[in-house]
Design a protein around this motif. Structure first.
Motif, PDB file in Angstrom:
ATOM      1  N   THR A  92       0.842  -1.197   0.000  1.00 44.40           N
ATOM      2  CA  THR A  92       0.000   0.000   0.000  1.00 44.40           C
ATOM      3  C   THR A  92       0.873   1.241   0.000  1.00 44.40           C
ATOM      4  N   PHE A  93       0.357   2.307  -0.559  1.00 42.91           N
ATOM      5  CA  PHE A  93       1.062   3.584  -0.515  1.00 42.91           C
ATOM      6  C   PHE A  93       1.078   4.088   0.929  1.00 42.91           C
ATOM      7  N   MET A  94       2.168   4.723   1.310  1.00 40.83           N
ATOM      8  CA  MET A  94       2.246   5.273   2.671  1.00 40.83           C
ATOM      9  C   MET A  94       1.127   6.280   2.913  1.00 40.83           C
ATOM     10  N   SER A  95       0.777   7.041   1.899  1.00 42.62           N
ATOM     11  CA  SER A  95      -0.272   8.047   2.057  1.00 42.62           C
ATOM     12  C   SER A  95      -1.643   7.419   2.270  1.00 42.62           C
ATOM     13  N   ASN A 287       2.722  12.864   2.775  1.00 40.82           N
ATOM     14  CA  ASN A 287       2.835  12.060   1.565  1.00 40.82           C
ATOM     15  C   ASN A 287       1.735  12.321   0.553  1.00 40.82           C
ATOM     16  N   SER A 288       0.878  13.252   0.816  1.00 41.71           N
ATOM     17  CA  SER A 288      -0.161  13.597  -0.153  1.00 41.71           C
ATOM     18  C   SER A 288       0.482  14.184  -1.405  1.00 41.71           C
ATOM     19  N   PRO A 289       0.305  13.557  -2.578  1.00 39.86           N
ATOM     20  CA  PRO A 289       0.902  14.127  -3.800  1.00 39.86           C
ATOM     21  C   PRO A 289       0.482  15.572  -4.043  1.00 39.86           C
ATOM     22  N   ALA A 290      -0.756  15.905  -3.682  1.00 40.37           N
ATOM     23  CA  ALA A 290      -1.213  17.290  -3.869  1.00 40.37           C
ATOM     24  C   ALA A 290      -0.400  18.244  -3.009  1.00 40.37           C
ATOM     25  N   GLY A 325       8.827  -2.624   0.753  1.00 42.77           N
ATOM     26  CA  GLY A 325       7.450  -2.197   0.574  1.00 42.77           C
ATOM     27  C   GLY A 325       7.363  -1.034  -0.392  1.00 42.77           C
ATOM     28  N   ILE A 326       6.156  -0.594  -0.630  1.00 46.07           N
ATOM     29  CA  ILE A 326       5.946   0.543  -1.537  1.00 46.07           C
ATOM     30  C   ILE A 326       6.341   1.840  -0.847  1.00 46.07           C
ATOM     31  N   GLY A 327       5.969   1.971   0.417  1.00 45.93           N
ATOM     32  CA  GLY A 327       6.348   3.165   1.168  1.00 45.93           C
ATOM     33  C   GLY A 327       5.868   4.435   0.497  1.00 45.93           C
ATOM     34  N   GLY A 328       6.755   5.437   0.470  1.00 44.92           N
ATOM     35  CA  GLY A 328       6.381   6.733  -0.089  1.00 44.92           C
ATOM     36  C   GLY A 328       6.914   6.988  -1.480  1.00 44.92           C
ATOM     37  N   GLN A 329       7.510   5.961  -2.120  1.00 39.25           N
ATOM     38  CA  GLN A 329       8.157   6.200  -3.413  1.00 39.25           C
ATOM     39  C   GLN A 329       7.187   6.732  -4.459  1.00 39.25           C
ATOM     40  N   VAL A 330       6.027   6.101  -4.588  1.00 41.58           N
ATOM     41  CA  VAL A 330       5.060   6.536  -5.602  1.00 41.58           C
ATOM     42  C   VAL A 330       4.434   7.870  -5.206  1.00 41.58           C
ATOM     43  N   ASP A 331       4.141   8.045  -3.908  1.00 38.62           N
ATOM     44  CA  ASP A 331       3.583   9.324  -3.449  1.00 38.62           C
ATOM     45  C   ASP A 331       4.470  10.483  -3.873  1.00 38.62           C
ATOM     46  N   PHE A 332       5.763  10.358  -3.621  1.00 35.35           N
ATOM     47  CA  PHE A 332       6.665  11.468  -3.900  1.00 35.35           C
ATOM     48  C   PHE A 332       7.030  11.563  -5.376  1.00 35.35           C
ATOM     49  N   SER A 333       7.086  10.440  -6.067  1.00 32.85           N
ATOM     50  CA  SER A 333       7.332  10.507  -7.513  1.00 32.85           C
ATOM     51  C   SER A 333       6.190  11.251  -8.195  1.00 32.85           C
ATOM     52  N   ARG A 334       4.971  10.924  -7.800  1.00 29.95           N
ATOM     53  CA  ARG A 334       3.820  11.605  -8.395  1.00 29.95           C
ATOM     54  C   ARG A 334       3.789  13.074  -7.984  1.00 29.95           C
ATOM     55  N   GLY A 335       4.014  13.350  -6.710  1.00 29.91           N
ATOM     56  CA  GLY A 335       3.999  14.739  -6.254  1.00 29.91           C
ATOM     57  C   GLY A 335       5.058  15.576  -6.925  1.00 29.91           C
ATOM     58  N   ALA A 336       6.270  15.017  -7.089  1.00 28.56           N
ATOM     59  CA  ALA A 336       7.346  15.761  -7.753  1.00 28.56           C
ATOM     60  C   ALA A 336       7.016  16.006  -9.220  1.00 28.56           C
ATOM     61  N   SER A 337       6.392  15.031  -9.867  1.00 24.06           N
ATOM     62  CA  SER A 337       6.048  15.211 -11.285  1.00 24.06           C
ATOM     63  C   SER A 337       4.964  16.259 -11.467  1.00 24.06           C
ATOM     64  N   MET A 338       4.127  16.461 -10.451  1.00 23.63           N
ATOM     65  CA  MET A 338       3.074  17.478 -10.506  1.00 23.63           C
ATOM     66  C   MET A 338       3.601  18.858 -10.129  1.00 23.63           C
ATOM     67  N   SER A 339       4.782  18.911  -9.532  1.00 19.18           N
ATOM     68  CA  SER A 339       5.363  20.171  -9.080  1.00 19.18           C
ATOM     69  C   SER A 339       5.925  20.962 -10.252  1.00 19.18           C
TER      70      SER A 339
END
Length: 607
Positions: A92-95, A287-290, A325-339
């Protein structure tokens, strides 16, 4: 209820689901007391993420009493239990973990946590781990807390009132320390490349491990960095103390480090204690991508186990064996790509098992799972360079990733990927380094206040060179090719960028803005069969002419040719191309009698 919990049977019952505190905030003394009095219990599910220290409850002797459901695998005891089927792993995603508790998908009967002593207002601090602990204590029917005077008091959203705690257990114990990892030359080189992608004023998120620690050590000369990261370590602390991290350019929580937990040495735990410049917040917030994307120039830096040639990232398993685990990798990858200006980065050594296994692979190992998708990652970094993936086709991605794979695996990777038509039949040359360019394999240059990269042409530049060709005017084509070619198809472009750089030389000057890359000038020489002489030529994009790019390329080409023992360099230039003639003559070339009318032959004696 104060003091030691009266009787565990009043608090924990068989068949229940309990949560235990995470990372460096595991209430070990409290859990030890539970284990010592657990004979009456059976089939209790323990929900946890990484829990540092001795996870005794994961040992076979407690199998009848407890079954672990790990949302992030940490430590060999839990990893072994999962591999043997004695424990479960829930990806699961950390967020998203907090909502598993609050939405009662994983309803909690009890939460066992660690806190600091209460202040004069009756508030305990969650200290070094707010992360998912915050949601667990809000959701659990019963909260049991170990009050530890050695737990730091942290700020942000890190407090719980004593009225929210059902049972208190007083026990002083030092927090588990994690020493910074020892670095090796390969890891340091990866960190050095990652640091080159981080601009002054950026906000960073950093993972845990050798590669991330190496990156932090190469940020000492950066300025005005900020931090928005689920985790902070000693490396972050050192950069704050030196002034590199001051958070003044952040656009979200300016002037403050935002995190959800910290792990490191006692120095770090002392540093975060009562530190108003660091805010500890729950994982659903950090960890919220937003929220992550509200930081402009957000850089996420995480590692992986393997990356396939299409850009898929495996980071929680080695084949069928679940590792983390998945941890925060996807949360932060997505958030950084939206930045705005953000960069999601995956960094890893190119090999494993003492160099016997490539971590850049043609296809994911059987049993392995994709954590971060092809579309999430902008950059993959190894000790051999930076692969830029954003906006790249599968063909271009494969060539970029082969370029940063270990050289001994490149031919095999190219052969494997050609079976699936990811790259065409005519692509036969794998990338070759130019060691004379230095350790990082390229040079940062500045021309009229604008930054450029001087680097080798690579097979992945096929489309960029094609665009470069079609940008030329008829006059430029006539001057460079002594004719006006009308087409540069992909196969021809591929041949021009697929260079054995150990013999011939092909350099380019590139305007690099994040993932945008545009060739401004190309210089190359072709080596004679005897290896003693070479023929040089270069061409510059029209809007970059007159900036000295040709001079820079020629100077570098002469330097490398001299290091390689080349004796003479020849050039053939049209007589009316006075600017080109001037470049060569200023570099020391002399005119020779020409065989062709309208063409000038020039020669430079190098050695």
């Amino acid at each position: 209820m104060h003091g030691k919990p009266a009787k565990w049977p009043e608090l924990i019952k068989s068949g229940q689901r309990i949560f235990i505190g995470s990372h460096a905030a595991v209430p070990h003394a409290l859990i030890a007391d539970l284990l010592a009095n657990s004979n009456y219990l059976h089939d209790v599910e323990i929900v946890q993420v990484a829990a540092f220290g001795n996870n005794r409850w994961a040992e076979p002797e407690y199998l009848r009493n407890f079954k672990i459901n790990s949302l992030f695998i940490g430590g060999e005891q839990v990893r072994k239990a999962v591999a043997e089927g004695r424990a479960d792993y829930t990806p699961t995603f950390m967020s998203d973990i907090p909502s598993l508790f609050t939405d009662e998908i994983l309803p909690l009967d009890a939460a066992l946590i660690m806190v600091s002593p209460a202040d004069e207002h009756g508030y305990h601090s969650l200290g070094v781990s707010v992360d998912i602990v915050s949601a667990a204590l809000r959701s659990a029917k019963i909260v049991i807390a170990q009050v530890n005077p050695q737990m730091p008091v942290t700020f942000g959203q890190a407090f719980i009132h004593r009225g929210q705690i059902d049972a208190l257990f007083y026990a002083s114990e030092p927090l588990l320390e994690i020493q910074p990892p020892a670095l090796d030359p390969i890891t340091e080189r990866v960190g050095q490349y990652v640091s080159l992608l981080i601009n002054d004023g950026a906000t960073i998120q950093i993972g845990f491990g050798k590669v991330c620690e190496a990156t932090l050590r190469y940020l000492n000369n950066h300025k005005d960095l900020g931090v928005h990261s689920e985790l902070i370590t000693d490396g972050i602390m050192d950069l704050m103390l030196s002034g590199v991290i001051n958070n003044r350019k952040k656009t979200f929580h300016q002037h403050k480090v935002v995190t959800s937990f910290c792990i490191g040495t006692q120095r770090l735990y002392d540093y975060v204690n009562h530190n108003p410049h660091i805010g500890f917040y729950p994982s659903e917030y950090v960890n919220s991508p937003a929220n992550i994307s509200r930081n402009e120039n957000m850089i996420s830096i995480n590692s992986a186990i393997e990356v396939d040639l299409t850009g898929q990232v495996v980071s929680d398993s080695i084949g069928y064996q679940f590792y983390s685990g998945i941890g925060g990798q996807v949360d932060f990858s997505r958030g950084a790509s939206m930045s705005q200006g953000g960069k999601p980065i995956i960094a890893l050594p190119s090999t494993a098992a003492n160099g016997t296994i490539s971590r850049i692979v043609p296809h994911i190992t059987e049993g392995g799972g994709v954590v971060t998708s092809r579309a999430h990652v902008y950059y993959v970094v190894t000790e051999f360079g930076v692969a830029s993936l954003r906006g790249k086709s599968i063909r271009e991605r494969a060539l970029e990733l082969i370029r940063v794979a270990h050289p001994k695996f490149r031919p095999q990777l190219l052969e494997e990927v050609r079976k699936h038509y990811y790259v065409p039949h005519y692509q036969v040359q794998t990338p070759v380094e130019i060691p004379e360019l230095g350790e990082v394999g390229f040079k940062k240059i500045e021309i009229n206040g604008e930054a450029y990269d001087l680097r080798p042409l690579n097979p992945s530049d096929e489309r960029r060179l094609q665009e470069f060709f079609y940008s030329h005017t008829k006059e430029t084509l006539q001057m460079r090719y002594n004719t006006i070619p009308t087409q540069m198809n992909r196969e021809k472009s591929c041949n021009l960028v697929s260079v054995d750089q150990s013999k011939d030389l092909a350099l380019c000057i590139v305007r690099q803005r994040g993932s945008m890359s545009q060739i401004q000038a190309v210089g190359r020489y072709y080596l004679s069969h005897d290896g003693k002489n070479c023929e040089a030529a270069f061409v510059t994009r029209e809007n970059s002419q007159g900036k000295g790019m040709a001079k820079l390329l020629l100077t570098e080409m002469i330097r490398i040719a001299k290091l390689r023992g080349v004796r003479t360099m020849l050039a053939f230039v049209r007589a009316e191309n006075q600017k080109m003639l001037a470049v060569f003559e200023k570099a020391g070339f002399v005119r020779l009698p020409a065989d062709e009318p309208g063409e000038v032959t020039l020669e430079l004696v190098i050695v």
